[in-house]
Design an enzyme around this catalytic site. Structure first.
Site, mmCIF file in Angstrom:
data_model
loop_
_atom_site.group_PDB
_atom_site.id
_atom_site.type_symbol
_atom_site.label_atom_id
_atom_site.label_comp_id
_atom_site.label_asym_id
_atom_site.label_seq_id
_atom_site.Cartn_x
_atom_site.Cartn_y
_atom_site.Cartn_z
ATOM 1 N N GLU A 442 0.819 -1.226 0.000
ATOM 2 C CA GLU A 442 0.000 0.000 0.000
ATOM 3 C C GLU A 442 0.845 1.264 0.000
ATOM 4 O O GLU A 442 0.510 2.247 0.656
ATOM 5 C CB GLU A 442 -0.962 0.013 1.205
ATOM 6 C CG GLU A 442 -2.155 -0.896 1.064
ATOM 7 C CD GLU A 442 -2.856 -0.732 -0.272
ATOM 8 O OE1 GLU A 442 -2.902 0.398 -0.789
ATOM 9 O OE2 GLU A 442 -3.316 -1.733 -0.813
HETATM 10 C C1 LIG Z 1 2.585 -9.742 0.653
HETATM 11 C C2 LIG Z 1 2.274 -8.668 -0.323
HETATM 12 C C3 LIG Z 1 0.951 -8.372 -0.614
HETATM 13 C C4 LIG Z 1 0.660 -7.401 -1.577
HETATM 14 N N1 LIG Z 1 -0.649 -7.218 -1.954
HETATM 15 C C5 LIG Z 1 -0.907 -6.467 -3.062
HETATM 16 C C6 LIG Z 1 -2.223 -6.411 -3.615
HETATM 17 O O1 LIG Z 1 -3.156 -7.021 -3.091
HETATM 18 N N2 LIG Z 1 -2.417 -5.679 -4.735
HETATM 19 C C7 LIG Z 1 -1.414 -5.001 -5.364
HETATM 20 O O2 LIG Z 1 -1.652 -4.371 -6.364
HETATM 21 N N3 LIG Z 1 -0.150 -5.017 -4.840
HETATM 22 C C8 LIG Z 1 0.115 -5.742 -3.723
HETATM 23 N N4 LIG Z 1 1.395 -5.792 -3.219
HETATM 24 C C9 LIG Z 1 2.438 -5.048 -3.881
HETATM 25 C C10 LIG Z 1 2.971 -3.896 -3.060
HETATM 26 O O3 LIG Z 1 2.036 -2.857 -3.001
HETATM 27 C C11 LIG Z 1 4.324 -3.489 -3.662
HETATM 28 O O4 LIG Z 1 5.229 -4.530 -3.328
HETATM 29 C C12 LIG Z 1 4.823 -2.155 -3.163
HETATM 30 O O5 LIG Z 1 4.007 -1.113 -3.626
HETATM 31 C C13 LIG Z 1 6.255 -1.884 -3.582
HETATM 32 O O6 LIG Z 1 6.461 -2.152 -4.932
HETATM 33 P P1 LIG Z 1 7.681 -3.099 -5.369
HETATM 34 O O7 LIG Z 1 7.587 -4.340 -4.590
HETATM 35 O O8 LIG Z 1 7.691 -3.198 -6.833
HETATM 36 O O9 LIG Z 1 8.959 -2.348 -4.859
HETATM 37 P P2 LIG Z 1 9.708 -1.140 -5.618
HETATM 38 O O10 LIG Z 1 8.703 -0.187 -6.116
HETATM 39 O O11 LIG Z 1 10.680 -1.717 -6.570
HETATM 40 O O12 LIG Z 1 10.474 -0.457 -4.408
HETATM 41 C C14 LIG Z 1 11.710 -0.971 -3.892
HETATM 42 C C15 LIG Z 1 12.321 0.071 -2.950
HETATM 43 O O13 LIG Z 1 12.568 1.265 -3.685
HETATM 44 C C16 LIG Z 1 11.931 2.357 -3.057
HETATM 45 N N5 LIG Z 1 11.422 3.272 -4.076
HETATM 46 C C17 LIG Z 1 10.764 2.950 -5.208
HETATM 47 N N6 LIG Z 1 10.428 4.075 -5.864
HETATM 48 C C18 LIG Z 1 10.846 5.115 -5.124
HETATM 49 C C19 LIG Z 1 10.762 6.516 -5.256
HETATM 50 N N7 LIG Z 1 10.161 7.099 -6.299
HETATM 51 N N8 LIG Z 1 11.331 7.283 -4.292
HETATM 52 C C20 LIG Z 1 11.923 6.732 -3.219
HETATM 53 N N9 LIG Z 1 12.033 5.407 -3.043
HETATM 54 C C21 LIG Z 1 11.484 4.598 -3.974
HETATM 55 C C22 LIG Z 1 10.789 1.767 -2.251
HETATM 56 O O14 LIG Z 1 10.412 2.609 -1.169
HETATM 57 C C23 LIG Z 1 11.396 0.453 -1.797
HETATM 58 O O15 LIG Z 1 12.144 0.639 -0.633
HETATM 59 C C24 LIG Z 1 1.696 -6.706 -2.212
HETATM 60 C C25 LIG Z 1 3.026 -6.965 -1.863
HETATM 61 C C26 LIG Z 1 3.320 -7.932 -0.946
HETATM 62 C C27 LIG Z 1 4.765 -8.233 -0.633
#
Ligand SMILES: Cc1cc2nc3c(=O)[nH]c(=O)nc-3n(C[C@H](O)[C@H](O)[C@H](O)COP(=O)(O)OP(=O)(O)OC[C@H]3O[C@@H](n4cnc5c(N)ncnc54)[C@H](O)[C@@H]3O)c2cc1C
Length: 595
Positions: A442
């Site tokens: 989220e």
């Molecule tokens: C168990 C679980 C349940 C989930 N459930 C859902 C769901 O039901 N529906 C859904 O759609 N998604 C879901 N998600 C996805 C979740 O919302 C994402 O994992 C999350 O938004 C982060 O995206 P990412 O994993 O691609 O990480 P990334 O976006 O790759 O981020 C990796 C790191 O980089 C940092 N970062 C990225 N961009 C920036 C920026 N612009 N500025 C500063 N820092 C940045 C982040 O803060 C983080 O520390 C779920 C994830 C998990 C693990």
């Protein structure tokens, strides 16, 4: 005797003393309710938690769902627990009567589901997501969509998900590539891959209603080209019966550190030509609709994190009262019996920190639930607008502060148990693993901090920011000149630090490179969050001071936790403020090749 899941006394304090939930029965929407019906729903939550959730807690953690290439398999007890909670109305606790809901105020629903969250947050997750999915369609869908999808979800026949994340688009949703093409009958064909979708496939319900973000062919790039679609697992015939399987396939399950009750899925849309999707609202406005669900989910995430901190605190407190070990420094006689570890000052420190984080964070989330209600049901338009303003401003903190400090509290719960906390005989290590998701999904903490500093603070000429400060100031004024004058003075200083820091950052955002001005935004979120939590502790302290004589043990505990937060935590904002005001560039300047 087993540790309590939550403190019933504290829940009552939060609901009826800190937030005057009983007064809500004067609003027309809640006129059928009373303190008795509120408490009855909380009792139902507790009973279901004790009967269905707690007994399977460890099994849910060890026996993760599996996928055999066709179907998802999970321990059958999860369905029994989900069905029991559904039957008791937890998919629709706050929904309208006419949609099968109980029309409970959100703050009461939060307290009632707290027991289920504490006993099995991700088992409850199926219901919470379904509820939030329904709320979005009710707000932005057509009457036909409400009849076709919401009604069966409210009845517990269908489940709901939110499908945003893709392999190449997590935090950066602007880059999502799932596509949609309009077909002649007005529906769309959706194609693409989504990952990490919670509850994306399972056999708990007849059907699953995915709310999918996708880009209509030819739409503008970025967030302005994102649309929202209802994409069901099974199509539904005109008479409401299930039709053929839609072109949505489970590509696989993720195996996780915690939160193992709920499936985490990779979903493939349109491998056989395109999944049938129905547009919600208008094309290219999808992200704004999805924010309806995301904002609700953000409060849910913060609440889950705070509740897990509360339950970890209760567990470690119970343990500390029963575990004899060592002697206090002034009592060295080896013939004396060892004391229970709660006698050691350092164990008390760890318990107090948990209490301060958990009860402070939970108060913030209940405030969020109350504001979400006030923005719809408060008596005057002015109050409704004020609630909207405050909630919008506070949402990044409601999501992130408990998510950061909840796992920290759970970490301390493990430490209180020593080696026994590290083994899975006790649930505290599981609480930590479960809670560790909350700073990630989220919107990560980093993303929330950018939302706060770059958007929410400057928005509408600082309106939300000023409204928040004014609320804090009101509590300070109540405390000035009384028993808690020292805390009032300290919070006044903290507000001054916050204002000074904010002014300096707003100036930097105009005059300096924006990357530099925003480089330490997480520390700003931490600082603002600490000030807000100190405010909510002062509010709790004022009540405790006033009622001290009526229940000394309980209220002394509140006052001591408030003091802990003011003495050990609030001063940290000075360090963060300096880093922020100096526009410290240590992190920004660090080069890839220097690591
Ligand atoms: C168990 C679980 C349940 C989930 N459930 C859902 C769901 O039901 N529906 C859904 O759609 N998604 C879901 N998600 C996805 C979740 O919302 C994402 O994992 C999350 O938004 C982060 O995206 P990412 O994993 O691609 O990480 P990334 O976006 O790759 O981020 C990796 C790191 O980089 C940092 N970062 C990225 N961009 C920036 C920026 N612009 N500025 C500063 N820092 C940045 C982040 O803060 C983080 O520390 C779920 C994830 C998990 C693990």
């Amino acid at each position: 005797m087993a540790a309590p899941i939550l403190s019933e006394r504290d829940l009552q304090f939060m609901l009826y003393e800190l937030f005057d939930a009983e007064a809500l029965t004067e609003r027309p929407r809640y006129s059928d309710h009373s303190r008795e019906t509120f408490n009855a729903s909380i009792n139902t939550g507790r009973q279901i938690a004790e009967k269905y959730f707690i007994p399977i807690r460890q099994k849910v953690d060890t026996d993760q769902p599996t996928f055999d290439g066709e179907k998802v398999h999970m321990i059958p007890e999860i369905k029994t627990a989900v069905d029991a909670a559904t039957e008791a109305g937890f998919v629709s606790a706050t929904a309208d009567y006419e949609l099968g809901g109980m029309q409970l105020p959100p703050i009461v629903a939060s307290a009632a589901s707290a027991y289920l969250t504490a006993a099995g947050s991700t088992t409850l997750g199926y219901l919470s997501l379904t509820n939030a999915n329904c709320n979005l369609i009710e707000a932005h869908g057509t009457q036909e969509q409400i009849e076709t999808w919401v009604r069966p979800m409210r009845e517990g026949r269908f489940a709901g998900t939110m499908a945003m994340t893709e392999p190449g688009a997590g935090s950066g949703l602007a880059d999502l590539t799932t596509s949609a093409v309009k077909s002649d009958d007005g529906s769309y064909r959706v194609t693409g891959s989504k990952i990490f979708i919670s509850g994306g496939d399972h056999e708990l319900n007849e059907n699953i209603v995915h709310l999918v973000l996708a880009r209509v062919k030819g739409a503008p790039k970025g967030v302005k080209g994102i649309s929202l679609f209802i994409v069901p697992k099974f199509l539904v015939n005109e008479d409401g019966s299930l039709g053929e399987r839609n072109d949505v396939a489970l590509a696989g399950l993720f195996h996780k550190m915690g939160g193992r009750g709920q499936t985490s899925t990779a979903l493939s849309f349109g491998e056989k030509g395109g999944a049938v999707g129905y547009l919600v609202g208008e094309e290219n406005k999808g992200l704004s609709y999805m924010f309806h669900m995301m904002n609700e989910a953000r409060i849910m995430v913060g609440t889950g994190a705070a509740v897990m901190a509360l339950t970890g605190y209760q567990y470690s407190l119970h343990y500390a009262r029963e575990r004899p070990q060592g002697r206090i420094p002034s009592q060295k006689d080896p013939n004396s019996p060892p004391v229970n570890i709660i006698e050691h000052a350092d164990v008390r420190r760890m318990l107090l920190a948990q209490k301060a984080f958990a009860e402070g964070g939970f108060a913030l989330c209940l405030l969020g639930a109350q504001l979400a209600d006030d923005e719809k049901t408060a008596p005057t338009e002015e109050e409704r607008q004020q609630a909207h303003l405050l909630l919008d401003f506070l949402t990044p903190m409601i999501k992130s502060w408990p998510s950061e400090y909840g796992p920290e509290a759970n970490d301390l719960a493990i430490q209180v148990l020593g080696g026994h906390g590290y083994i899975n005989e006790h649930p505290v290590e599981m609480f930590y693993r479960d809670n560790r998701l909350n700073p990630i999904h989220e919107g990560t903490t980093g993303i929330q901090s950018l939302d706060l500093l770059a958007r929410k603070v400057p928005m509408n000429n600082l309106a939300g920011y000023k409204a928040c400060l004014a609320e804090i100031q009101k509590t300070i004024s109540q405390a000035e000149g009384g028993e808690l004058a020292a805390e009032a003075a300290q919070l006044t200083d903290a507000l001054a630090t916050l204002q000074k820091t904010t002014e300096s950052l707003l100036g930097a955002m105009m005059e300096k490179p924006i990357d530099l001005a925003l480089a330490n935004s997480v520390k700003y979120l931490d600082m603002f969050g600490h000030v807000v939590i100190a405010w909510l502790w002062l509010k709790q302290g004022l009540i405790a001071q006033q009622k001290l004589g009526s229940d000394p043990g309980f209220y002394q505990g509140k006052l001591q936790a408030m003091r802990y937060f003011f003495r050990y935590e609030l001063p940290l904002i000075e360090v963060w403020s300096k880093v922020l005001r100096d526009l410290d560039s240590t992190c920004l300047d660090m080069q890839d090749e220097w690591f």
